[in-house]
Motif scaffolding. Structure first.
Motif, mmCIF file in Angstrom:
data_model
loop_
_atom_site.group_PDB
_atom_site.id
_atom_site.type_symbol
_atom_site.label_atom_id
_atom_site.label_comp_id
_atom_site.label_asym_id
_atom_site.label_seq_id
_atom_site.Cartn_x
_atom_site.Cartn_y
_atom_site.Cartn_z
ATOM 1 N N ALA A 167 0.823 -1.215 0.000
ATOM 2 C CA ALA A 167 0.000 0.000 0.000
ATOM 3 C C ALA A 167 0.853 1.260 0.000
ATOM 4 N N VAL A 168 1.931 1.258 0.779
ATOM 5 C CA VAL A 168 2.771 2.449 0.896
ATOM 6 C C VAL A 168 3.533 2.722 -0.403
ATOM 7 N N THR A 169 4.110 1.679 -1.007
ATOM 8 C CA THR A 169 4.832 1.899 -2.267
ATOM 9 C C THR A 169 3.886 2.334 -3.375
ATOM 10 N N LYS A 170 2.684 1.775 -3.368
ATOM 11 C CA LYS A 170 1.708 2.154 -4.379
ATOM 12 C C LYS A 170 1.365 3.635 -4.276
ATOM 13 N N LYS A 171 1.325 4.137 -3.049
ATOM 14 C CA LYS A 171 0.936 5.527 -2.828
ATOM 15 C C LYS A 171 2.086 6.497 -3.043
ATOM 16 N N TYR A 172 3.294 6.111 -2.622
ATOM 17 C CA TYR A 172 4.382 7.090 -2.589
ATOM 18 C C TYR A 172 5.542 6.836 -3.583
ATOM 19 N N SER A 173 5.784 5.613 -3.972
ATOM 20 C CA SER A 173 7.006 5.310 -4.726
ATOM 21 C C SER A 173 6.945 5.821 -6.167
ATOM 22 N N ILE A 174 8.090 6.305 -6.643
ATOM 23 C CA ILE A 174 8.197 6.747 -8.045
ATOM 24 C C ILE A 174 9.006 5.739 -8.870
ATOM 25 N N ASP A 175 9.395 4.623 -8.241
ATOM 26 C CA ASP A 175 10.160 3.580 -8.935
ATOM 27 C C ASP A 175 9.202 2.482 -9.374
ATOM 28 N N ASP A 176 8.873 2.469 -10.662
ATOM 29 C CA ASP A 176 7.875 1.526 -11.168
ATOM 30 C C ASP A 176 8.267 0.068 -10.966
ATOM 31 N N THR A 177 9.574 -0.225 -11.052
ATOM 32 C CA THR A 177 10.021 -1.618 -10.949
ATOM 33 C C THR A 177 9.747 -2.191 -9.556
ATOM 34 N N SER A 178 10.267 -1.532 -8.520
ATOM 35 C CA SER A 178 10.053 -2.037 -7.164
ATOM 36 C C SER A 178 8.610 -1.834 -6.716
ATOM 37 N N LYS A 179 7.981 -0.798 -7.219
ATOM 38 C CA LYS A 179 6.591 -0.499 -6.861
ATOM 39 C C LYS A 179 5.668 -1.646 -7.248
ATOM 40 N N ALA A 180 5.955 -2.272 -8.372
ATOM 41 C CA ALA A 180 5.111 -3.357 -8.868
ATOM 42 C C ALA A 180 5.202 -4.617 -8.012
ATOM 43 N N SER A 181 6.255 -4.709 -7.200
ATOM 44 C CA SER A 181 6.421 -5.900 -6.361
ATOM 45 C C SER A 181 6.375 -5.554 -4.872
ATOM 46 N N GLY A 182 5.667 -4.487 -4.534
ATOM 47 C CA GLY A 182 5.539 -4.102 -3.137
ATOM 48 C C GLY A 182 6.834 -3.626 -2.532
ATOM 49 N N GLY A 183 7.707 -3.030 -3.357
ATOM 50 C CA GLY A 183 8.959 -2.468 -2.869
ATOM 51 C C GLY A 183 10.129 -3.428 -2.826
ATOM 52 N N LYS A 184 9.947 -4.657 -3.277
ATOM 53 C CA LYS A 184 11.023 -5.648 -3.198
ATOM 54 C C LYS A 184 12.171 -5.312 -4.159
ATOM 55 N N LEU A 185 13.382 -5.384 -3.641
ATOM 56 C CA LEU A 185 14.601 -5.131 -4.418
ATOM 57 C C LEU A 185 15.618 -6.180 -3.977
ATOM 58 N N PRO A 186 15.602 -7.354 -4.599
ATOM 59 C CA PRO A 186 16.415 -8.467 -4.104
ATOM 60 C C PRO A 186 17.883 -8.419 -4.545
ATOM 61 N N ALA A 187 18.723 -9.089 -3.752
ATOM 62 C CA ALA A 187 20.121 -9.382 -4.098
ATOM 63 C C ALA A 187 20.923 -8.166 -4.533
ATOM 64 N N GLN A 188 20.921 -7.134 -3.737
ATOM 65 C CA GLN A 188 21.720 -5.946 -4.024
ATOM 66 C C GLN A 188 23.130 -6.149 -3.468
ATOM 67 N N ALA A 189 24.124 -6.127 -4.356
ATOM 68 C CA ALA A 189 25.499 -6.395 -3.951
ATOM 69 C C ALA A 189 26.156 -5.152 -3.390
ATOM 70 N N LYS A 190 26.998 -5.355 -2.401
ATOM 71 C CA LYS A 190 27.713 -4.252 -1.775
ATOM 72 C C LYS A 190 28.602 -3.564 -2.812
ATOM 73 N N GLY A 191 28.513 -2.222 -2.848
ATOM 74 C CA GLY A 191 29.327 -1.449 -3.775
ATOM 75 C C GLY A 191 28.661 -1.158 -5.098
ATOM 76 N N THR A 192 27.412 -1.609 -5.281
ATOM 77 C CA THR A 192 26.750 -1.406 -6.576
ATOM 78 C C THR A 192 25.639 -0.365 -6.523
ATOM 79 N N LEU A 193 25.255 0.064 -5.332
ATOM 80 C CA LEU A 193 24.184 1.044 -5.193
ATOM 81 C C LEU A 193 24.745 2.463 -5.206
ATOM 82 N N ASP A 194 23.847 3.440 -5.268
ATOM 83 C CA ASP A 194 24.248 4.833 -5.075
ATOM 84 C C ASP A 194 25.054 4.913 -3.780
ATOM 85 N N ALA A 195 26.110 5.707 -3.765
ATOM 86 C CA ALA A 195 27.053 5.713 -2.643
ATOM 87 C C ALA A 195 26.373 5.926 -1.294
ATOM 88 N N ALA A 196 25.490 6.904 -1.212
ATOM 89 C CA ALA A 196 24.814 7.197 0.059
ATOM 90 C C ALA A 196 23.906 6.046 0.469
#
Length: 320
Positions: free
Chosen positions: A193-222
């Motif tokens: 419900a929260v991602t549907k209302k607030y998120s601007i990321d269509d990919t994660s929004k479609a799966s209820g905010g799920k973002l699996p298997a994020q490797a260390k060092g590959t995301l935005d620095a912050a």
């Protein structure tokens, strides 16, 4: 199949003009290539490449008919042969793949200016090239255990997997929406419900905010710093990034891992075998090109980098 070009027939009449017969465009190891062959393939190249410039046509045609002589001569030198049955088998297979309908093949023959004999001859030269290559790389796939161990020691990081974390995220454009999303989640609101209302990321929004298997060092620095500094299950954010503001929680942690030498052995063996084969092939091609270029003389108006008396070749040997 549509690019197949044939092996040029040998000329027989010798005349005098700088070592090249008057009715020929070049000689390879003293064997002339008649102008009729050159004219034939000039017409074919022009049909296959409308609008091509005359200099490019000359270079392509001379390179084509000369290199086929080179391959034929090298095969004879090394005792490599191709049977009529092998040619027929390969020709039939390529024809079926390129032209499922006989009418399409007939149309191609008519429009390209080639004959079936031309294409069969080209198939023969291709098979000779394949057999020569197989002979050159034979045995080069043998790799010692020491070479494998040395490679592993020098490239250990290539066989390591960084820590990975499964996330649930909300990405918002502004901080205020991120704070609202955080509050809603903190009050027990569902991620769907929260991602549907607030998120601007269509990919994660479609799966209820799920973002699996994020490797260390590959995301935005912050975000990377925040994600890999967070406790599992902790609700974190807002975190300002170049994409907007994140609110997230870590749902699962996969520890970093390191493949052992035994686990990496087969991969390393294949890598080194491929390198050894490529090195052998590159050395052969350089020698092959040098030797046969020295045997090739071209008439005025037909000189290309493939001719001993032509312009200096670029250092990119190739075998067609």
């Amino acid at each position: 199949m549509k690019k197949l070009l044939p092996f040029a027939a040998a000329g027989l009449v010798l005349a005098a003009c700088g070592g090249v017969p008057g009715n020929s465009v070049a000689t390879v190891d003293g064997d002339p290539i008649e102008k009729t062959d050159y004219d034939h393939w000039t017409k074919v190249v022009k049909k296959l490449s409308p609008g091509i410039k005359n200099d490019e046509v000359r270079n392509q045609v001379v390179s084509l008919i000369v290199s086929f002589r080179w391959l034929d001569g090298e095969a004879e030198r090394q005792g490599v042969t191709v049977s009529d049955a092998e040619v027929k088998k390969s020709f039939d297979a390529q024809k079926r793949q390129a032209f499922p309908k006989d009418a399409d093949y007939v149309k191609f023959i008519r429009e390209s200016g080639q004959t079936e004999e031309d294409i069969r001859a080209r198939v023969r030269v291709e098979l000779l090239g394949q057999k020569l290559q197989a002979k050159v790389v034979k045995g080069k796939d043998q790799v010692s255990d020491k070479a494998i161990a040395d490679f592993y020691a020098k490239n250990k990081t290539r066989f390591a997997q960084p820590e990975k974390r499964d996330l649930r995220v909300v990405l918002t454009k502004g901080r205020r929406d991120a704070e609202r999303a955080h509050a809603a989640l903190d009050d027990g609101g569902s991620w769907t419900a929260v991602t549907k209302k607030y998120s601007i990321d269509d990919t994660s929004k479609a799966s209820g905010g799920k973002l699996p298997a994020q490797a260390k060092g590959t995301l935005d620095a912050a975000l990377d710093k925040a994600v890999f500094g967070a406790e599992q299950g902790e609700l974190v954010g807002p975190v300002k990034t170049q994409y907007g503001y994140y609110v997230f929680t870590v749902t699962n942690v996969v520890a970093p891992s390191q493949q052992s030498l035994a686990e990496a052995k087969e991969t390393i063996k294949q890598t080194l075998a491929s390198q050894n084969q490529q090195k052998a092939l590159t050395a052969f091609m350089a020698d092959f090109t040098r030797r046969w270029r020295e045997k090739t003389q071209c008439a005025e108006g037909y000189k290309t980098p493939d001719c001993a008396n032509g312009p200096k070749p670029t250092p990119t040997p190739r075998m067609q």
